[in-house]
Scaffold this motif. Structure first.
Motif, PDB file in Angstrom:
ATOM      1  N   UNK A  32       0.868  -1.170   0.000  1.00  0.00           N
ATOM      2  CA  UNK A  32       0.000   0.000   0.000  1.00  0.00           C
ATOM      3  C   UNK A  32       0.911   1.227   0.000  1.00  0.00           C
ATOM      4  N   UNK A  33       0.571   2.208  -0.805  1.00  0.00           N
ATOM      5  CA  UNK A  33       1.382   3.419  -0.910  1.00  0.00           C
ATOM      6  C   UNK A  33       0.532   4.609  -0.488  1.00  0.00           C
TER       7      UNK A  33
ATOM      8  N   UNK B  95       5.653  13.600  -3.458  1.00  0.00           N
ATOM      9  CA  UNK B  95       4.502  13.220  -2.640  1.00  0.00           C
ATOM     10  C   UNK B  95       4.899  12.646  -1.286  1.00  0.00           C
ATOM     11  N   UNK B  96       6.202  12.617  -0.990  1.00  0.00           N
ATOM     12  CA  UNK B  96       6.722  12.100   0.287  1.00  0.00           C
ATOM     13  C   UNK B  96       6.035  10.777   0.633  1.00  0.00           C
ATOM     14  N   UNK B  97       6.317   9.802  -0.190  1.00  0.00           N
ATOM     15  CA  UNK B  97       5.656   8.498  -0.191  1.00  0.00           C
ATOM     16  C   UNK B  97       6.005   7.667   1.046  1.00  0.00           C
TER      17      UNK B  97
ATOM     18  N   UNK C 214      -2.267   6.613  -2.144  1.00  0.00           N
ATOM     19  CA  UNK C 214      -1.812   7.045  -3.456  1.00  0.00           C
ATOM     20  C   UNK C 214      -2.690   6.409  -4.513  1.00  0.00           C
ATOM     21  N   UNK C 215      -3.261   7.241  -5.354  1.00  0.00           N
ATOM     22  CA  UNK C 215      -4.100   6.737  -6.441  1.00  0.00           C
ATOM     23  C   UNK C 215      -3.494   7.223  -7.741  1.00  0.00           C
TER      24      UNK C 215
ATOM     25  N   UNK D 152      -2.637  11.217 -10.697  1.00  0.00           N
ATOM     26  CA  UNK D 152      -1.377  11.865 -11.006  1.00  0.00           C
ATOM     27  C   UNK D 152      -0.969  11.751 -12.460  1.00  0.00           C
ATOM     28  N   UNK D 153      -1.850  11.299 -13.306  1.00  0.00           N
ATOM     29  CA  UNK D 153      -1.537  11.174 -14.736  1.00  0.00           C
ATOM     30  C   UNK D 153      -1.878  12.443 -15.464  1.00  0.00           C
TER      31      UNK D 153
END
Length: 75
Positions: A3-4, A39-41, A69-70, A74-75
């Motif tokens: 999971x991100x 996005x500081x993942x 994160x989806x 972000x595309x």
């Protein structure tokens, strides 16, 4: 399972604190940050299902904003 999360963690000290809490509460999870990503993942891995809601609630208690994160956003 992986999971991100997108977070607002900005420094290594905060990241270490978050990771310590995550690993204390969720012993089956392996987690790490990519603070160089815009996005500081936060990446969480587990051999079983990951309860993203519990992670977000813990982070909120620590005053860290996080969201799943989806990629399509972000595309």
């Amino acid at each position: 399972m992986v999971e991100i999360f997108v977070t607002d963690v900005t420094n290594e000290s905060s990241a270490k604190h978050v990771l310590k809490e995550l690993h204390t509460i969720f012993k089956d999870y392996s987690a790490n940050f990519d603070l160089e990503d815009c996005d500081r993942i936060l990446r969480v891995e587990s051999s079983s299902a990951i309860c993203h809601r519990s992670i977000i609630e813990l982070l909120e208690k620590m005053q860290v904003n996080a969201a799943i994160y989806q990629e399509q956003q972000y595309k």
